[in-house]
Design a protein around this motif. Structure first.
Motif, PDB file in Angstrom:
ATOM      1  N   ALA A  90      89.148  36.455   1.419  1.00  0.00           N
ATOM      2  CA  ALA A  90      90.422  35.763   1.105  1.00  0.00           C
ATOM      3  C   ALA A  90      90.960  35.784  -0.441  1.00  0.00           C
ATOM      4  O   ALA A  90      91.931  35.104  -0.743  1.00  0.00           O
ATOM      5  N   ALA A  91      90.113  36.352  -1.232  1.00  0.00           N
ATOM      6  CA  ALA A  91      90.307  36.477  -2.789  1.00  0.00           C
ATOM      7  C   ALA A  91      91.812  36.897  -2.909  1.00  0.00           C
ATOM      8  O   ALA A  91      92.241  37.963  -2.223  1.00  0.00           O
ATOM      9  N   GLY A  92      92.326  36.413  -3.837  1.00  0.00           N
ATOM     10  CA  GLY A  92      93.565  36.737  -4.245  1.00  0.00           C
ATOM     11  C   GLY A  92      95.003  36.019  -3.276  1.00  0.00           C
ATOM     12  O   GLY A  92      95.994  36.098  -3.743  1.00  0.00           O
ATOM     13  N   ARG A  93      94.472  35.241  -2.357  1.00  0.00           N
ATOM     14  CA  ARG A  93      95.407  34.589  -1.420  1.00  0.00           C
ATOM     15  C   ARG A  93      95.770  33.276  -1.922  1.00  0.00           C
ATOM     16  O   ARG A  93      94.705  32.703  -2.585  1.00  0.00           O
ATOM     17  N   SER A  94      96.907  32.917  -1.800  1.00  0.00           N
ATOM     18  CA  SER A  94      97.113  31.423  -2.137  1.00  0.00           C
ATOM     19  C   SER A  94      96.645  30.473  -1.151  1.00  0.00           C
ATOM     20  O   SER A  94      96.185  30.989  -0.107  1.00  0.00           O
ATOM     21  N   ILE A  95      96.270  29.175  -1.611  1.00  0.00           N
ATOM     22  CA  ILE A  95      95.690  28.044  -0.733  1.00  0.00           C
ATOM     23  C   ILE A  95      96.773  27.157  -0.627  1.00  0.00           C
ATOM     24  O   ILE A  95      97.376  26.806  -1.590  1.00  0.00           O
ATOM     25  N   GLN A  96      96.973  26.484   0.515  1.00  0.00           N
ATOM     26  CA  GLN A  96      97.722  25.398   0.639  1.00  0.00           C
ATOM     27  C   GLN A  96      96.879  24.482   1.592  1.00  0.00           C
ATOM     28  O   GLN A  96      96.175  24.781   2.368  1.00  0.00           O
ATOM     29  N   ILE A  97      97.335  23.032   1.467  1.00  0.00           N
ATOM     30  CA  ILE A  97      96.751  22.011   2.399  1.00  0.00           C
ATOM     31  C   ILE A  97      97.765  21.464   3.064  1.00  0.00           C
ATOM     32  O   ILE A  97      98.822  21.022   2.337  1.00  0.00           O
ATOM     33  N   ASP A  98      97.675  21.487   4.292  1.00  0.00           N
ATOM     34  CA  ASP A  98      98.646  20.919   5.241  1.00  0.00           C
ATOM     35  C   ASP A  98      97.822  19.704   6.033  1.00  0.00           C
ATOM     36  O   ASP A  98      96.668  19.738   6.071  1.00  0.00           O
ATOM     37  N   VAL A  99      98.631  18.652   6.562  1.00  0.00           N
ATOM     38  CA  VAL A  99      98.021  17.602   7.501  1.00  0.00           C
ATOM     39  C   VAL A  99      98.838  17.447   8.456  1.00  0.00           C
ATOM     40  O   VAL A  99     100.270  17.562   8.437  1.00  0.00           O
ATOM     41  N   ILE A 100      98.025  17.413   9.532  1.00  0.00           N
ATOM     42  CA  ILE A 100      98.939  17.179  11.022  1.00  0.00           C
ATOM     43  C   ILE A 100      98.248  15.829  11.335  1.00  0.00           C
ATOM     44  O   ILE A 100      97.097  15.393  11.660  1.00  0.00           O
ATOM     45  N   GLY A 101      99.464  14.973  11.743  1.00  0.00           N
ATOM     46  CA  GLY A 101      98.975  13.810  12.380  1.00  0.00           C
ATOM     47  C   GLY A 101      99.566  13.579  13.813  1.00  0.00           C
ATOM     48  O   GLY A 101     100.534  14.104  13.992  1.00  0.00           O
ATOM     49  N   ILE A 102      98.569  13.246  14.768  1.00  0.00           N
ATOM     50  CA  ILE A 102      98.803  13.269  16.325  1.00  0.00           C
ATOM     51  C   ILE A 102      98.473  11.828  16.712  1.00  0.00           C
ATOM     52  O   ILE A 102      97.411  11.314  16.550  1.00  0.00           O
ATOM     53  N   THR A 103      99.460  11.354  17.441  1.00  0.00           N
ATOM     54  CA  THR A 103      99.514  10.217  18.164  1.00  0.00           C
ATOM     55  C   THR A 103      99.484  10.348  19.513  1.00  0.00           C
ATOM     56  O   THR A 103     100.531  10.978  20.191  1.00  0.00           O
ATOM     57  N   LEU A 104      98.340  10.101  20.407  1.00  0.00           N
ATOM     58  CA  LEU A 104      98.356  10.230  21.763  1.00  0.00           C
ATOM     59  C   LEU A 104      98.764   9.010  22.572  1.00  0.00           C
ATOM     60  O   LEU A 104      98.432   7.868  22.253  1.00  0.00           O
ATOM     61  N   ARG A 105      99.830   9.347  23.438  1.00  0.00           N
ATOM     62  CA  ARG A 105     100.312   8.132  24.332  1.00  0.00           C
ATOM     63  C   ARG A 105      99.465   8.247  25.479  1.00  0.00           C
ATOM     64  O   ARG A 105      98.928   9.014  26.091  1.00  0.00           O
ATOM     65  N   PRO A 106      99.555   6.891  25.992  1.00  0.00           N
ATOM     66  CA  PRO A 106      98.988   6.736  27.486  1.00  0.00           C
ATOM     67  C   PRO A 106      99.232   7.350  28.294  1.00  0.00           C
ATOM     68  O   PRO A 106      98.382   7.603  29.532  1.00  0.00           O
ATOM     69  N   ASP A 107     100.709   8.017  28.454  1.00  0.00           N
ATOM     70  CA  ASP A 107     100.910   8.915  29.440  1.00  0.00           C
ATOM     71  C   ASP A 107     100.447  10.224  29.552  1.00  0.00           C
ATOM     72  O   ASP A 107     101.037  11.157  30.197  1.00  0.00           O
ATOM     73  N   GLY A 108      99.878  10.613  28.305  1.00  0.00           N
ATOM     74  CA  GLY A 108      99.236  11.970  28.177  1.00  0.00           C
ATOM     75  C   GLY A 108      99.864  12.911  27.452  1.00  0.00           C
ATOM     76  O   GLY A 108      99.632  13.785  26.829  1.00  0.00           O
ATOM     77  N   SER A 109     101.309  12.343  26.938  1.00  0.00           N
ATOM     78  CA  SER A 109     101.836  12.888  26.143  1.00  0.00           C
ATOM     79  C   SER A 109     101.555  12.948  24.398  1.00  0.00           C
ATOM     80  O   SER A 109     100.375  11.746  24.406  1.00  0.00           O
ATOM     81  N   HIS A 110     102.059  13.264  23.470  1.00  0.00           N
ATOM     82  CA  HIS A 110     101.566  13.068  22.218  1.00  0.00           C
ATOM     83  C   HIS A 110     102.800  13.260  21.279  1.00  0.00           C
ATOM     84  O   HIS A 110     103.834  13.832  21.578  1.00  0.00           O
ATOM     85  N   GLU A 111     102.800  12.645  20.068  1.00  0.00           N
ATOM     86  CA  GLU A 111     103.725  12.842  19.080  1.00  0.00           C
ATOM     87  C   GLU A 111     103.032  13.482  17.760  1.00  0.00           C
ATOM     88  O   GLU A 111     101.626  13.267  17.689  1.00  0.00           O
TER      89      GLU A 111
END
Length: 120
Positions: A90-111
């Motif tokens: 990975a030398a020479g590659r740029s690095i970034q930090i991402d964040v993913i937030g997930i909310t699980l719903r009672p019906d099995g779906s998610h945000e």
């Protein structure tokens, strides 16, 4: 397996599927070193992307993204550096930090909310 571990694994599965669906390539999951753990390491274009995934059932304890504090971002930067040192390809590659937030719903779906390049 505890409920928290199960929730975290489900969230990481959802996040990995989402990332692959939008063109990221998953390099590693749950990479560990002495300083801690990176949930997902991915590649997107020429960048190595360190992804922190936070998963909650509802917002009773706040939105999942509220758990990503300045101290957590500092730790992610440290972990990103450790990953790069251990992965010479990975030398020479740029690095970034991402964040993913997930909310699980009672019906099995998610945000899912994905914030890219949250820390340099």
């Amino acid at each position: 397996m505890t409920k928290n571990v199960e929730r975290g694994r489900r969230g990481e599965e959802i996040a990995a599927d989402y990332l692959e669906g939008v063109g990221y390539r998953i390099l590693r999951r749950n990479w560990r070193c002495r300083q801690g753990e990176i949930d997902i390491v991915a590649a997107e274009g020429d960048a190595v992307v360190v992804v922190e995934v936070k998963t909650r059932y509802g917002h009773g304890a706040g939105h999942p993204l509220e758990a990503v504090t300045p101290a957590k971002l500092a730790r992610l930067r440290l972990l990103a550096g450790a990953w790069l040192l251990e992965n010479a390809e990975a030398a020479g590659r740029s690095i970034q930090i991402d964040v993913i937030g997930i909310t699980l719903r009672p019906d099995g779906s998610h945000e899912l909310l994905h914030f890219e390049q949250v820390s340099a």
